[in-house]
Design an enzyme around this catalytic site. Structure first.
Site, short mmCIF file in Angstrom:
data_model
loop_
_atom_site.label_atom_id
_atom_site.label_comp_id
_atom_site.label_asym_id
_atom_site.label_seq_id
_atom_site.Cartn_x
_atom_site.Cartn_y
_atom_site.Cartn_z
N LYS A 77 0.69 -1.24 -0.02
CA LYS A 77 0.13 -0.05 -0.07
C LYS A 77 0.83 1.22 0.19
CE LYS A 77 -4.32 -0.85 -0.34
NZ LYS A 77 -5.59 0.19 -0.64
N ASP A 124 -7.59 0.19 7.12
CA ASP A 124 -7.74 -1.13 7.87
C ASP A 124 -6.31 -1.29 8.35
OD1 ASP A 124 -6.03 -3.13 6.02
OD2 ASP A 124 -6.91 -1.85 4.77
#
Ligand SMILES: Cc1ncc(COP(=O)(O)O)c(C=O)c1O
Length: 404
Positions: A77, A124
């Site tokens: 990410k 998350d």
């Protein structure tokens, strides 16, 4: 629900005849990768060939891109957050991103010029860690909001960068709204990995950031003698990663587009639901979105990614959590000679799914629909390592989520 659901996309278009691909071509990917190369942490992540697994499953080849090795952050990410922040700062400085590398962006001179900035986001875990890490490199600040039930170790990793980080009692999509509201109130810069109407530049840059992974994978496949994978499986939360990867693959392979399947957990299958609805519009899933696959627990498709998925994905699959758990076990316990890949819940789901599709008698229809056979050359992406070590141990050592 214990079964795997497949939807074949009858509205699939030929590359170039649907959603525009100008943002997701080789030139853009090269520009993005050059930016990432300016970080000393940059290294091409491994592409694990798993010939024994391929033989066992009755397919031609299986390759898994191992993103646990990305920037020392255990997930892909950071590629998105760092590039989007780079683009944001380049814009503020009135300079093209090509001229700005990590060292200048992180210099005292640039910090003095821009003044203090707080980057806000909801996550998350993996995206927020990437944003918080980038803020730390820039000597800036980050405010991060997590959904309820988030693993405290993921929060701890974010706090360790000096960011503030709260586990809220909201689901992912509501945590995004909270982060956005607080950003508005405090004058923070929202760096979110999903788009909505009126908020599209930053999510587009984040998607482009992910292309470093795909350009590497396509080159690594070539080096290993595979000019084109026949099949690609991409896991989706909001769909930004899958949209970026599919967009890049569609622009690189054109009419030879590999058969690409989008994979989600049942509890957060917004792309699947949107494809099934068949009206061309994205549809949301609500509720607490509770799934083992924390990174995929998102109920609202990114508006800019959706068009790419709708037009170029061959199929969409919704599956139960034990498929991901099986994937974690398979990758962690390779067959003789195959390389081991430490893969977390959201990273391993496509491997677990491939195993299910090729091995289970009840999956014969899926096998046939996706044209998977001994000539298939399959690309999977393990998007994270053991970002929740406790869950990893529960699943891999103690066999939780055994399924059938
Ligand atoms: C490990 C991992 N894989 C896949 C995804 C899905 O990415 P996206 O939300 O862009 O669909 C995420 C999202 O956070 C993730 O953390």
């Amino acid at each position: 629900m214990n079964s795997v659901l497949l939807h074949m996309n009858k509205a699939q278009k030929r590359p170039g005849q649907g959603a525009g691909l100008a943002d997701f071509n080789k030139e853009e990917a090269t520009r993005v990768r050059n930016f990432h190369k300016s970080f000393s942490e940059y290294a091409v992540t491994p592409l694990a060939a798993l010939p024994q697994l391929a033989k066992d499953l009755g397919v031609g080849s299986v390759h898994v891109k191992d993103e646990s090795k990305r920037f020392g952050l255990n997930a892909f990410k950071v590629l998105g957050g760092s590039y989007a922040i780079g683009r944001l700062l380049a814009e503020r400085l009135g300079r093209p991103i090509e001229d700005l590398g990590r060292d200048e962006l992180c210099s005292d001179a640039v910090r003095a010029k821009l003044g203090p900035i707080t980057f806000a986001t909801a996550t998350d875990g993996n995206h927020g860690r990437g944003v918080a890490w980038t803020a730390q490199q820039l000597q800036q600040h980050a405010a991060v909001y997590m959904p309820k039930g988030s693993d405290p170790i993921r929060q701890k990793n974010i706090l360790a960068t000096g960011a503030e980080c709260t586990i809220t009692d909201l689901n992912y999509d509501d945590a995004v709204r909270l982060a956005n509201k607080n950003a508005d109130e405090h004058g923070w810069l929202m760096v979110q990995d999903t788009a909505w109407e009126g908020y599209e530049d930053i999510p587009r840059w984040i998607m482009q950031g992910y292309m470093t992974l795909t350009i590497e994978a396509v080159e690594q496949l070539k080096e290993q003698g595979i000019d084109r994978p026949t099949h690609v499986f991409l896991q989706a939360g909001v769909g930004s990663f899958a949209g970026a990867a599919l967009g890049f693959i569609a622009s690189v392979f054109g009419d030879d587009l590999p058969i690409t399947t989008i994979v989600e957990p049942h509890q957060a299958n917004c792309i699947y639901k949107s494809m099934v609805a068949g009206d061309g519009a994205p549809h949301n899933v609500t509720g607490d979105l509770s799934t083992l696959m924390a990174g995929l627990a998102c109920g609202e498709p990114s508006t800019i990614s959706w068009g790419v998925l709708r037009d170029y994905a061959a199929a969409s699959i919704s599956c139960p959590d034990w498929i991901a758990a099986n994937g974690m076990r398979i990758l962690s316990s390779p067959l003789g000679g195959d390389q081991r890949v430490i893969s977390g819940e959201s990273g391993a789901v496509t491997t677990g799914l491939l195993d299910y599709i090729m091995r289970r008698p009840e999956a014969a229809d899926i096998r046939k629909a996706l044209k998977l056979d001994a000539s298939s050359r399959i690309l999977l992406v393990s998007t994270e390592g053991d970002t929740s070590p406790e869950t990893f141990r529960e699943v891999v050592w103690y066999g939780s989520h055994a399924g059938k």
